[in-house]
Design a protein around this motif. Structure first.
Motif, PDB file in Angstrom:
ATOM      1  N   GLN A 176       4.120   9.805  -9.585  1.00 39.93           N
ATOM      2  CA  GLN A 176       3.487   9.933 -11.053  1.00 39.93           C
ATOM      3  C   GLN A 176       2.723  11.544 -11.201  1.00 39.93           C
ATOM      4  O   GLN A 176       2.867  12.071 -12.197  1.00 39.93           O
ATOM      5  N   LYS A 177       2.070  11.753  -9.905  1.00 39.61           N
ATOM      6  CA  LYS A 177       1.465  12.952  -9.750  1.00 39.61           C
ATOM      7  C   LYS A 177       2.488  14.115  -9.926  1.00 39.61           C
ATOM      8  O   LYS A 177       2.320  15.223 -10.884  1.00 39.61           O
ATOM      9  N   PHE A 178       3.627  14.110  -9.230  1.00 41.53           N
ATOM     10  CA  PHE A 178       4.471  15.015  -9.311  1.00 41.53           C
ATOM     11  C   PHE A 178       5.011  15.254 -10.805  1.00 41.53           C
ATOM     12  O   PHE A 178       5.457  16.041 -11.158  1.00 41.53           O
ATOM     13  N   LYS A 188       0.753  -1.146   0.034  1.00 38.95           N
ATOM     14  CA  LYS A 188      -0.110   0.032   0.160  1.00 38.95           C
ATOM     15  C   LYS A 188       0.866   1.302   0.110  1.00 38.95           C
ATOM     16  O   LYS A 188       0.659   2.182  -0.849  1.00 38.95           O
ATOM     17  N   LEU A 189       2.007   1.375   0.782  1.00 39.89           N
ATOM     18  CA  LEU A 189       2.743   2.410   0.841  1.00 39.89           C
ATOM     19  C   LEU A 189       3.570   2.530  -0.350  1.00 39.89           C
ATOM     20  O   LEU A 189       3.544   3.748  -0.932  1.00 39.89           O
ATOM     21  N   ARG A 190       4.102   1.586  -1.072  1.00 43.50           N
ATOM     22  CA  ARG A 190       4.625   1.501  -2.256  1.00 43.50           C
ATOM     23  C   ARG A 190       3.689   2.165  -3.326  1.00 43.50           C
ATOM     24  O   ARG A 190       3.973   2.997  -4.445  1.00 43.50           O
ATOM     25  N   LYS A 191       2.338   1.707  -3.452  1.00 45.59           N
ATOM     26  CA  LYS A 191       1.322   1.941  -4.395  1.00 45.59           C
ATOM     27  C   LYS A 191       1.112   3.593  -4.119  1.00 45.59           C
ATOM     28  O   LYS A 191       1.127   4.309  -4.930  1.00 45.59           O
ATOM     29  N   LYS A 192       1.231   4.010  -2.978  1.00 42.49           N
ATOM     30  CA  LYS A 192       0.873   5.305  -2.671  1.00 42.49           C
ATOM     31  C   LYS A 192       1.978   6.180  -3.118  1.00 42.49           C
ATOM     32  O   LYS A 192       1.914   7.485  -3.694  1.00 42.49           O
ATOM     33  N   ASP A 193       3.151   5.680  -2.811  1.00 45.11           N
ATOM     34  CA  ASP A 193       4.539   6.381  -3.308  1.00 45.11           C
ATOM     35  C   ASP A 193       4.589   6.549  -4.803  1.00 45.11           C
ATOM     36  O   ASP A 193       4.907   7.647  -5.458  1.00 45.11           O
TER      37      ASP A 193
END
Length: 238
Positions: free
Chosen positions: A55-57, A45-50
């Motif tokens: 990608q957003k940045f 979950k943490l890796r997915k969030k990172d």
């Protein structure tokens, strides 16, 4: 009896302790397994969030880069346009300064006074000839004689000339018609031409863009009327 009872109690206690140890070991294994599973899920979950954050940045950086490139190109275009305008103004000023000197102006005026008696009549005749050629060209485009076109003025002069020639054609059709149906046809054509003349007068007062649209509609209606009149005279253009 006391000795046997004591042995059985010890055996029962050992069995109970063994079951307790097995239960504790099983609980420890289950807890370790659950903790490992939860840790793995949390890491995923943490890796997915990172990854989403990265990608957003990245998208934001790309958007900002495109925006910067576009702004730089626009600024360069403005600078180039300003420089071109400055060069053009400088060239124009230099040309005017070289052409309109005091000495040259006096010379031009002197030559103009000497040449005026000769040049003015020639220029007048040239202007008249040019005007006649322009009128002839406009008459050919409108499909009317130049003598008819010169009778009308205004932006819709050519349309008024066409209406006049169509009215003459309607009168010629009237001369060949003897039936009530034929006279009704001529009256209908004449009424349509009267309406088009009013429309042409109204078009002259409209803004340029609206006037062109109205003139185009009048021209199409005149073409339809001319075709009806020719058909009545048994003339069918190819």
């Amino acid at each position: 009896m006391g000795l046997l009872s004591s042995v059985r109690e010890e055996r029962t206690e050992r069995k109970a302790e063994k079951k307790i140890r097995k239960g504790e070991e099983k609980a420890i294994k289950y807890r370790a397994k659950a903790q490992a599973k939860a840790s793995t899920a949390a890491e995923r979950k943490l890796r997915k969030k990172d990854l989403r954050t990265e990608q957003k940045f990245h998208k934001r950086a790309q958007k900002q880069e495109r925006k910067t490139i576009k702004a730089d190109a626009k600024a360069q275009q403005k600078v180039a346009a300003a420089e071109a305008k400055t060069v053009a103004e400088q060239s124009k000023a230099a040309a005017e300064a070289a052409f309109f000197t005091t000495t040259k102006m006096k010379r031009y005026l002197a030559v103009g006074r000497l040449a005026a008696p000769i040049v003015v009549p020639i220029a007048y005749r040239a202007a008249v000839a040019a005007r006649a050629q322009l009128t002839e060209f406009q008459a050919q485009r409108a499909g009317v004689p130049a003598s008819v076109l010169t009778q009308f003025g205004g932006p819709s002069a050519a349309l008024r000339a066409r209406i006049a020639t169509s009215r003459d054609s309607a009168q010629k059709v009237a001369a060949t018609e003897s039936t009530a149906e034929g006279r009704a046809f001529v009256d209908a054509m004449t009424g349509r031409l009267d309406n088009l003349l009013v429309a042409a007068d109204a078009a002259d007062t409209m803004p340029p863009a609206q006037r062109k649209s109205a003139q185009r509609a009048i021209d199409n209606e005149l073409t339809a009327i001319d075709n009806d009149l020719l058909a009545r005279l048994n003339v069918h253009p190819a």
